[in-house]
Design an enzyme around this catalytic site. Structure first.
Site, PDB file in Angstrom:
ATOM      1  N   PRO A 202       0.795  -1.232   0.000  1.00 48.91           N
ATOM      2  CA  PRO A 202       0.000   0.000   0.000  1.00 48.91           C
ATOM      3  C   PRO A 202       0.831   1.287   0.000  1.00 48.91           C
ATOM      4  CG  PRO A 202      -0.104  -1.093   2.139  1.00 48.91           C
ATOM      5  CD  PRO A 202       0.561  -2.051   1.188  1.00 48.91           C
ATOM      6  N   ASN A 203       0.314   2.243  -0.734  1.00 48.52           N
ATOM      7  CA  ASN A 203       0.849   3.610  -0.833  1.00 48.52           C
ATOM      8  C   ASN A 203       2.114   3.726  -1.682  1.00 48.52           C
ATOM      9  OD1 ASN A 203      -1.182   4.745   0.957  1.00 48.52           O
ATOM     10  ND2 ASN A 203      -0.109   3.667   2.598  1.00 48.52           N
TER      11      ASN A 203
ATOM     12  N   ARG B  61       5.193  10.969  -2.433  1.00 50.16           N
ATOM     13  CA  ARG B  61       4.961  10.629  -1.030  1.00 50.16           C
ATOM     14  C   ARG B  61       6.214  10.831  -0.183  1.00 50.16           C
ATOM     15  NH1 ARG B  61       4.848   4.463   1.131  1.00 50.16           N
ATOM     16  NH2 ARG B  61       4.146   4.956   3.224  1.00 50.16           N
TER      17      ARG B  61
ATOM     18  N   TYR C 268      11.314   8.690   1.264  1.00 48.55           N
ATOM     19  CA  TYR C 268      11.287   7.651   0.230  1.00 48.55           C
ATOM     20  C   TYR C 268      11.971   8.051  -1.081  1.00 48.55           C
ATOM     21  CZ  TYR C 268       7.967   5.599   3.474  1.00 48.55           C
ATOM     22  OH  TYR C 268       7.394   5.066   4.612  1.00 48.55           O
TER      23      TYR C 268
ATOM     24  N   ASN D 157       7.999  -5.677  -1.178  1.00 46.71           N
ATOM     25  CA  ASN D 157       7.955  -4.555  -0.242  1.00 46.71           C
ATOM     26  C   ASN D 157       6.504  -4.478   0.203  1.00 46.71           C
ATOM     27  OD1 ASN D 157       7.968  -2.265   1.248  1.00 46.71           O
ATOM     28  ND2 ASN D 157       8.927  -0.946  -0.297  1.00 46.71           N
TER      29      ASN D 157
ATOM     30  N   ALA E  28       3.316  -0.837   4.632  1.00 48.63           N
ATOM     31  CA  ALA E  28       2.763  -0.835   5.996  1.00 48.63           C
ATOM     32  C   ALA E  28       2.310  -2.226   6.448  1.00 48.63           C
ATOM     33  CB  ALA E  28       1.603   0.151   6.074  1.00 48.63           C
TER      34      ALA E  28
ATOM     35  N   GLU F 264      12.671  -9.686   1.235  1.00 46.07           N
ATOM     36  CA  GLU F 264      11.910  -8.512   1.700  1.00 46.07           C
ATOM     37  C   GLU F 264      12.756  -7.261   1.477  1.00 46.07           C
ATOM     38  OE1 GLU F 264      11.210  -8.716   5.906  1.00 46.07           O
ATOM     39  OE2 GLU F 264      10.277  -6.730   5.975  1.00 46.07           O
TER      40      GLU F 264
ATOM     41  N   HIS G 273      12.863  -2.778   1.650  1.00 49.96           N
ATOM     42  CA  HIS G 273      12.290  -1.491   2.053  1.00 49.96           C
ATOM     43  C   HIS G 273      13.179  -0.382   1.530  1.00 49.96           C
ATOM     44  CE1 HIS G 273       9.416  -3.433   4.635  1.00 49.96           C
ATOM     45  NE2 HIS G 273      10.396  -4.219   5.037  1.00 49.96           N
TER      46      HIS G 273
ATOM     47  N   ARG H 171      13.639   4.189  12.141  1.00 46.05           N
ATOM     48  CA  ARG H 171      12.404   4.977  12.153  1.00 46.05           C
ATOM     49  C   ARG H 171      11.588   4.689  13.424  1.00 46.05           C
ATOM     50  NH1 ARG H 171       9.520   4.677   6.590  1.00 46.05           N
ATOM     51  NH2 ARG H 171       8.445   6.446   7.552  1.00 46.05           N
TER      52      ARG H 171
END
Ligand code: DQA
Length: 156
Positions: A17-18, A25, A30, A81, A84, A105, A107, A114
């Site tokens: 998502p996003n 964004r 990012y 990825n 969230a 995985e 990111h 973070r």
């Protein structure tokens, strides 16, 4: 033995998502690279690695679960990825465990630098490994790691 050495592989790339908003964004976190640019980068790298790249972005957990189920028998590995959903989704974790394909995985941001809620990944325990914090290069490195893992499996 999964594939003969040097033969073509197919990797499913899942964006959660996003991530469709990359470029717009929170660019300070990012970066300014768009999802289309990341997908083009993966496709170019895929060609060099003789690997087919199939990409899906979804903002919906169930769509990602369905795509993971359908990956069985169609792809040799998954680069994900989960965005969230990394930090919330037992469903995605269980789907990845169920299909038992090699998973890497990735990111863009370093999730461990973070907020504490981003420090836990439901995906990490069912992945071969995780690459976090290198911006769009995380995908590039993740694809190389996954293909290298699959080709090494071929040799054993
Ligand atoms: C992300 C990190 C997640 O914590 C966040 O929810 C995202 C993107 C990353 O690529 O850095 O949406 O997965």
């Amino acid at each position: 033995m999964i594939n003969a050495i040097g033969s073509s592989l197919s990797i499913l790339v899942l964006h959660g998502p996003n991530l469709n908003l990359l470029g717009l964004r929170e660019p300070s976190i990012y970066g300014s690279v768009t999802l289309d640019e990341i997908n083009r980068l993966l496709e170019e790298e895929g060609k060099k690695l003789q690997t087919e790249i199939i990409v899906l972005q979804s903002n919906h957990e169930g769509v990602l679960v369905d795509a993971i189920h359908q990956a069985r028998g169609q792809h040799q590995g998954i680069l994900i990825n989960a965005a969230a959903y990394t930090h919330t989704s037992v469903a995605l974790r269980d789907a990845l465990a169920a299909v038992a394909l090699p998973v890497v995985e990735v990111h863009l941001s370093n999730i461990y630098r973070r907020e504490p809620f981003r420090h836990h990944s439901f995906i990490a325990p069912v992945a071969i490994g995780q690459i976090s914090g290198f911006g769009s290069q995380s995908y590039h490195l993740g694809l190389q790691a996954l293909v290298n893992h699959l080709r090494t499996l071929d040799k054993s």
